[in-house]
Design a protein around this motif. Structure first.
Motif, mmCIF file in Angstrom:
data_model
loop_
_atom_site.group_PDB
_atom_site.id
_atom_site.type_symbol
_atom_site.label_atom_id
_atom_site.label_comp_id
_atom_site.label_asym_id
_atom_site.label_seq_id
_atom_site.Cartn_x
_atom_site.Cartn_y
_atom_site.Cartn_z
ATOM 1 N N VAL A 114 85.226 3.999 36.556
ATOM 2 C CA VAL A 114 83.886 4.609 35.762
ATOM 3 C C VAL A 114 84.098 3.863 35.383
ATOM 4 O O VAL A 114 85.080 3.617 33.649
ATOM 5 C CB VAL A 114 84.262 6.084 35.130
ATOM 6 C CG1 VAL A 114 82.214 6.169 34.403
ATOM 7 C CG2 VAL A 114 84.467 6.975 36.595
ATOM 8 N N GLU A 115 83.368 2.586 35.087
ATOM 9 C CA GLU A 115 82.664 1.765 34.041
ATOM 10 C C GLU A 115 82.538 2.226 32.553
ATOM 11 O O GLU A 115 81.409 2.666 33.235
ATOM 12 C CB GLU A 115 82.709 0.308 34.260
ATOM 13 C CG GLU A 115 83.089 -0.010 35.719
ATOM 14 C CD GLU A 115 82.477 0.240 37.103
ATOM 15 O OE1 GLU A 115 83.211 -0.353 37.896
ATOM 16 O OE2 GLU A 115 81.670 0.698 37.181
ATOM 17 N N SER A 116 82.229 1.860 31.523
ATOM 18 C CA SER A 116 80.997 1.809 30.551
ATOM 19 C C SER A 116 81.221 0.976 29.426
ATOM 20 O O SER A 116 82.126 -0.323 29.783
ATOM 21 C CB SER A 116 81.642 3.128 30.093
ATOM 22 O OG SER A 116 83.678 3.022 29.388
ATOM 23 N N TYR A 151 81.865 -4.739 37.626
ATOM 24 C CA TYR A 151 82.129 -3.696 38.384
ATOM 25 C C TYR A 151 83.546 -3.992 38.249
ATOM 26 O O TYR A 151 84.633 -5.186 38.028
ATOM 27 C CB TYR A 151 82.471 -4.449 39.921
ATOM 28 C CG TYR A 151 80.715 -4.367 40.896
ATOM 29 C CD1 TYR A 151 80.529 -5.605 40.441
ATOM 30 C CD2 TYR A 151 80.639 -3.089 41.233
ATOM 31 C CE1 TYR A 151 78.887 -5.315 40.913
ATOM 32 C CE2 TYR A 151 78.866 -3.276 41.298
ATOM 33 C CZ TYR A 151 78.038 -4.733 41.814
ATOM 34 O OH TYR A 151 77.212 -4.296 41.559
ATOM 35 N N CYS A 152 84.021 -2.876 38.409
ATOM 36 C CA CYS A 152 85.784 -2.418 38.177
ATOM 37 C C CYS A 152 86.793 -3.270 39.554
ATOM 38 O O CYS A 152 85.975 -2.700 40.107
ATOM 39 C CB CYS A 152 85.931 -1.765 37.381
ATOM 40 S SG CYS A 152 87.773 -1.423 36.747
ATOM 41 N N ASN A 153 87.433 -3.119 39.890
ATOM 42 C CA ASN A 153 88.556 -3.218 41.153
ATOM 43 C C ASN A 153 90.111 -2.964 40.677
ATOM 44 O O ASN A 153 90.530 -2.936 39.676
ATOM 45 C CB ASN A 153 88.321 -4.633 41.249
ATOM 46 C CG ASN A 153 88.854 -4.856 42.879
ATOM 47 O OD1 ASN A 153 90.327 -5.006 42.559
ATOM 48 N ND2 ASN A 153 88.642 -4.548 43.772
ATOM 49 N N ALA A 154 90.407 -2.488 41.613
ATOM 50 C CA ALA A 154 91.487 -1.690 41.650
ATOM 51 C C ALA A 154 92.295 -2.064 42.893
ATOM 52 O O ALA A 154 91.620 -1.503 43.776
ATOM 53 C CB ALA A 154 91.761 -0.166 41.185
ATOM 54 N N GLN A 157 80.772 1.393 40.229
ATOM 55 C CA GLN A 157 79.856 1.620 40.095
ATOM 56 C C GLN A 157 79.518 0.367 39.977
ATOM 57 O O GLN A 157 77.573 -0.101 40.012
ATOM 58 C CB GLN A 157 79.001 2.983 40.594
ATOM 59 C CG GLN A 157 79.026 2.982 38.645
ATOM 60 C CD GLN A 157 80.390 3.458 37.827
ATOM 61 O OE1 GLN A 157 80.904 3.648 38.302
ATOM 62 N NE2 GLN A 157 79.703 2.951 36.319
ATOM 63 N N GLY A 158 79.647 -0.210 38.285
ATOM 64 C CA GLY A 158 79.035 -1.298 37.811
ATOM 65 C C GLY A 158 78.194 -0.534 36.711
ATOM 66 O O GLY A 158 77.921 0.319 36.637
ATOM 67 N N THR A 159 78.414 -1.697 35.972
ATOM 68 C CA THR A 159 78.171 -1.195 34.982
ATOM 69 C C THR A 159 77.100 -2.832 34.473
ATOM 70 O O THR A 159 77.090 -4.021 34.284
ATOM 71 C CB THR A 159 78.242 -1.563 33.660
ATOM 72 O OG1 THR A 159 77.645 -1.312 32.604
ATOM 73 C CG2 THR A 159 79.389 -2.277 32.671
ATOM 74 N N GLN A 160 76.033 -3.194 33.882
ATOM 75 C CA GLN A 160 74.927 -3.842 33.435
ATOM 76 C C GLN A 160 75.538 -4.539 31.800
ATOM 77 O O GLN A 160 75.195 -4.054 31.249
ATOM 78 C CB GLN A 160 73.067 -3.243 34.151
ATOM 79 C CG GLN A 160 72.636 -4.631 33.353
ATOM 80 C CD GLN A 160 72.644 -6.366 34.369
ATOM 81 O OE1 GLN A 160 72.650 -5.553 35.700
ATOM 82 N NE2 GLN A 160 72.476 -6.816 33.813
ATOM 83 N N VAL A 161 75.466 -5.685 32.699
ATOM 84 C CA VAL A 161 75.444 -6.760 30.712
ATOM 85 C C VAL A 161 74.536 -7.553 30.941
ATOM 86 O O VAL A 161 74.059 -8.011 31.976
ATOM 87 C CB VAL A 161 77.180 -7.380 30.775
ATOM 88 C CG1 VAL A 161 76.937 -8.307 30.031
ATOM 89 C CG2 VAL A 161 77.849 -6.364 30.867
#
Length: 115
Positions: A5-7, A94-97, A107-111
Motif C-alpha cells: 500500500v503506497e501513500s 509503484y512499489c515493488n517487492a 496499486q500506485g500513487t500519483q505524483v
C-alpha cells in the motif's frame, strides 16, 4: 494475502519535495528486495530505485542525487524521498517487492510536479 500500500503522492511545485511510503503485509518483508518504479502517460514503466534486503541501493541515472530510497524492516515499509522534483518526474509511482520468483506490486500513487 500480500498487499503493498503506497501513500504520499500528490501535487508539488518544481523544486519541491515529497516522501512516498509503501507498507507491505503478507510477506516476510526483511527478506524481500524492494523497489520503486514509475510510469508516465504514454511511456513504459521504468525503474526508479531499489533497496535490496542487504540494504544495498540502486538508482536510475535520472534521479541520482535527488532521490533516496530507504527501508524500515520493523515497520515493513519502504520509502522514497524525492527532492528537487522536476516536471519530468510526474508519473504514477509503484512499489515493488521481489524475491526469487515471487514479485508483488502496489496499486500506485500519483505524483504531479508543476512547472
Amino acid at each position: 494475502q500480500v498487499q503493498l500500500v503506497e501513500s504520499g503522492g500528490g501535487l508539488v511545485q518544481a523544486g519541491g519535495s515529497l516522501r512516498l511510503s509503501c507498507t507491505a503485509s503478507g510477506i516476510m518483508f526483511s527478506s524481500y528486495h524492494m523497489g520503486w518504479y514509475r510510469q508516465a502517460p504514454g511511456k513504459q514503466r521504468e525503474l526508479v530505485a531499489t533497496v535490496r534486503s542487504s540494504g544495498n541501493t540502486n538508482y536510475a541515472d535520472s534521479v541520482k542525487g535527488r532521490f533516496a530510497i530507504s527501508r524500515d524492516n520493523a515497520k515493513s515499509t519502504v520509502y522514497l524521498h524525492m527532492n528537487s522534483l522536476k516536471p519530468e518526474d510526474t508519473a504514477v509511482y509503484y512499489c515493488n517487492a521481489f524475491l526469487w520468483a515471487s514479485e508483488y506490486w502496489g496499486q500506485g500513487t500519483q505524483v504531479t510536479v508543476s512547472a
